[in-house]
Design a protein around this motif. Sequence first.
Motif, PDB file in Angstrom:
ATOM      1  N   TYR A  59       5.138  -0.252   3.968  1.00  0.00           N
ATOM      2  CA  TYR A  59       4.469   0.491   2.905  1.00  0.00           C
ATOM      3  C   TYR A  59       5.451   0.994   1.864  1.00  0.00           C
ATOM      4  O   TYR A  59       6.641   1.124   2.124  1.00  0.00           O
ATOM      5  CB  TYR A  59       3.720   1.696   3.502  1.00  0.00           C
ATOM      6  CG  TYR A  59       2.574   1.302   4.389  1.00  0.00           C
ATOM      7  CD1 TYR A  59       1.301   1.105   3.866  1.00  0.00           C
ATOM      8  CD2 TYR A  59       2.768   1.096   5.751  1.00  0.00           C
ATOM      9  CE1 TYR A  59       0.249   0.725   4.668  1.00  0.00           C
ATOM     10  CE2 TYR A  59       1.720   0.712   6.577  1.00  0.00           C
ATOM     11  CZ  TYR A  59       0.453   0.533   6.034  1.00  0.00           C
ATOM     12  OH  TYR A  59      -0.591   0.151   6.830  1.00  0.00           O
ATOM     13  N   LYS A 108       0.859  -1.185   0.000  1.00  0.00           N
ATOM     14  CA  LYS A 108       0.000   0.000   0.000  1.00  0.00           C
ATOM     15  C   LYS A 108       0.899   1.239   0.000  1.00  0.00           C
ATOM     16  O   LYS A 108       2.028   1.206   0.494  1.00  0.00           O
ATOM     17  CB  LYS A 108      -0.865   0.015   1.263  1.00  0.00           C
ATOM     18  CG  LYS A 108      -1.903  -1.086   1.258  1.00  0.00           C
ATOM     19  CD  LYS A 108      -3.205  -0.552   0.734  1.00  0.00           C
ATOM     20  CE  LYS A 108      -4.306  -1.581   0.915  1.00  0.00           C
ATOM     21  NZ  LYS A 108      -5.477  -1.270   0.092  1.00  0.00           N
ATOM     22  N   ASP A 122      -2.582   5.608  -0.373  1.00  0.00           N
ATOM     23  CA  ASP A 122      -3.677   4.997   0.385  1.00  0.00           C
ATOM     24  C   ASP A 122      -3.760   5.661   1.760  1.00  0.00           C
ATOM     25  O   ASP A 122      -4.844   5.833   2.303  1.00  0.00           O
ATOM     26  CB  ASP A 122      -3.411   3.497   0.586  1.00  0.00           C
ATOM     27  CG  ASP A 122      -3.346   2.752  -0.740  1.00  0.00           C
ATOM     28  OD1 ASP A 122      -4.416   2.486  -1.294  1.00  0.00           O
ATOM     29  OD2 ASP A 122      -2.227   2.466  -1.230  1.00  0.00           O
ATOM     30  N   PHE A 123      -2.590   5.983   2.318  1.00  0.00           N
ATOM     31  CA  PHE A 123      -2.548   6.527   3.672  1.00  0.00           C
ATOM     32  C   PHE A 123      -1.642   7.756   3.766  1.00  0.00           C
ATOM     33  O   PHE A 123      -0.621   7.828   3.082  1.00  0.00           O
ATOM     34  CB  PHE A 123      -2.036   5.472   4.662  1.00  0.00           C
ATOM     35  CG  PHE A 123      -2.927   4.269   4.745  1.00  0.00           C
ATOM     36  CD1 PHE A 123      -4.175   4.349   5.334  1.00  0.00           C
ATOM     37  CD2 PHE A 123      -2.518   3.058   4.201  1.00  0.00           C
ATOM     38  CE1 PHE A 123      -5.007   3.246   5.397  1.00  0.00           C
ATOM     39  CE2 PHE A 123      -3.344   1.941   4.253  1.00  0.00           C
ATOM     40  CZ  PHE A 123      -4.596   2.037   4.852  1.00  0.00           C
ATOM     41  N   LEU A 176      -3.687   8.988   8.685  1.00  0.00           N
ATOM     42  CA  LEU A 176      -3.271   8.100   9.780  1.00  0.00           C
ATOM     43  C   LEU A 176      -2.800   8.992  10.917  1.00  0.00           C
ATOM     44  O   LEU A 176      -1.883   9.791  10.743  1.00  0.00           O
ATOM     45  CB  LEU A 176      -2.075   7.251   9.359  1.00  0.00           C
ATOM     46  CG  LEU A 176      -2.267   6.005   8.510  1.00  0.00           C
ATOM     47  CD1 LEU A 176      -0.927   5.284   8.402  1.00  0.00           C
ATOM     48  CD2 LEU A 176      -3.309   5.080   9.109  1.00  0.00           C
ATOM     49  N   LEU A 192       2.015   5.132   0.881  1.00  0.00           N
ATOM     50  CA  LEU A 192       1.948   6.095   1.971  1.00  0.00           C
ATOM     51  C   LEU A 192       2.630   7.391   1.524  1.00  0.00           C
ATOM     52  O   LEU A 192       3.675   7.343   0.887  1.00  0.00           O
ATOM     53  CB  LEU A 192       2.731   5.479   3.118  1.00  0.00           C
ATOM     54  CG  LEU A 192       2.456   5.939   4.513  1.00  0.00           C
ATOM     55  CD1 LEU A 192       2.131   4.708   5.338  1.00  0.00           C
ATOM     56  CD2 LEU A 192       3.685   6.555   5.085  1.00  0.00           C
ATOM     57  N   GLU A 252      -6.609   7.960   3.097  1.00  0.00           N
ATOM     58  CA  GLU A 252      -7.063   8.067   4.495  1.00  0.00           C
ATOM     59  C   GLU A 252      -5.950   8.651   5.349  1.00  0.00           C
ATOM     60  O   GLU A 252      -4.778   8.301   5.145  1.00  0.00           O
ATOM     61  CB  GLU A 252      -7.348   6.668   5.042  1.00  0.00           C
ATOM     62  CG  GLU A 252      -8.772   6.215   4.831  1.00  0.00           C
ATOM     63  CD  GLU A 252      -8.949   4.792   5.288  1.00  0.00           C
ATOM     64  OE1 GLU A 252      -8.603   4.488   6.440  1.00  0.00           O
ATOM     65  OE2 GLU A 252      -9.409   4.004   4.448  1.00  0.00           O
TER      66      GLU A 252
END
Length: 333
Positions: free
Chosen positions: A37, A6, A144-145, A180, A8, A178
Amino acid sequence: MEVTKKKLYSAVQPTNNLTIGNYLGAIKQWIALQDEYDCTFAIANMHAITVRQDPAALRRKTLELLALYIACGVDPEKCTLYLQSHVPCHAELAWVLNTFTYVGEMERMTQFKDKSAKHADNINMGLMDYPVLMAADILLYQADFVPVGIDQRQHLEITRDIAIRFNNIYSPTFTVPEGLYMKVGAKIGDLLDPTKKMSKSAENANGSIFLTDDRDTVIRKFKRAVTDSGNEVRFDPENKPGVSNLLSIYSIFSDKTIAEAEADFAGKGYGDFKLAVGEAVADKLAPIQAEQTRLLADREYLDKVFASGAEKAYHTARKTLSKVYKKIGFYQL
Ligand code: TYM
């Protein structure tokens, strides 16, 4: 079979000196996540100029921040580290996203309102457009993050809104990211007014611990930190904001849970407590400062990290930008 990691993405502005709030809210998370990540971390110098900067200082702070990332443990072999202005796609995508963002949305942003009040003589378009540039940063890399402190939550929300809006009008183009946030550490308070966030640009430097502060300064500032009229070291952010802030700082810097941190100070007074927090922080900062100084002496190495980071970042960013240009109808060669 190789599993795709994913993605980041995060960034820090190269302005003033970083505080332990920046470290705890953002950079410390990055280090913990960099193995798991596919990470891209930027130095946001294009955001920095939304407030007037001294050019020589901005250049110096840029290198200092890169050295600091690495000194804190961000590994340039594992992550892409680059300077925002080295990748022109940021400005290009921001322009497109501007046409999917409403003026009213930007006027409502808390940071815009705060900074407009603070810099009333320079409420420039860039200051207002800041969140759109930030959305461009994040969306270019299909993150994603986004590990950040709580103060960036509103910017993350608008990034999501813009991504969803664009995806709905055309077809899925951007990953909807999203935020974090650390459980402890996402909002480190000012030492003199713990209900306010610790800030790089605070008026009173005694409320902030800078990553460049030496041991004596760190301990002196913690000694002066506000607590309350009680005498119990207990985590209770509502009724004991000062003590709770110090407990959060202590727990992260000494790798303990809040309960373990409370137990360390059972029956002890605030004086001992504040000294212990100061020592824990100073112990962790010393090796980071030494490593930063060592790296800053090696300009060639830092330039190499920037160059290879820019190349990798450009490759990813350009792919997203071409996709966007195609969807919106820009004729491409
Ligand atoms: P900046 O430079 O103001 O702050 C860097 C990071 O530090 C966090 N932070 C804190 N965390 C906990 N407690 C505090 N007291 C505290 N103060 C600051 C911030 O939340 C941030 O994570 N707009 C961003 C930079 C940026 C960015 C991006 C971030 C530009 N593009 C894309 C993420 C993704 C900023 O001003 O950070």
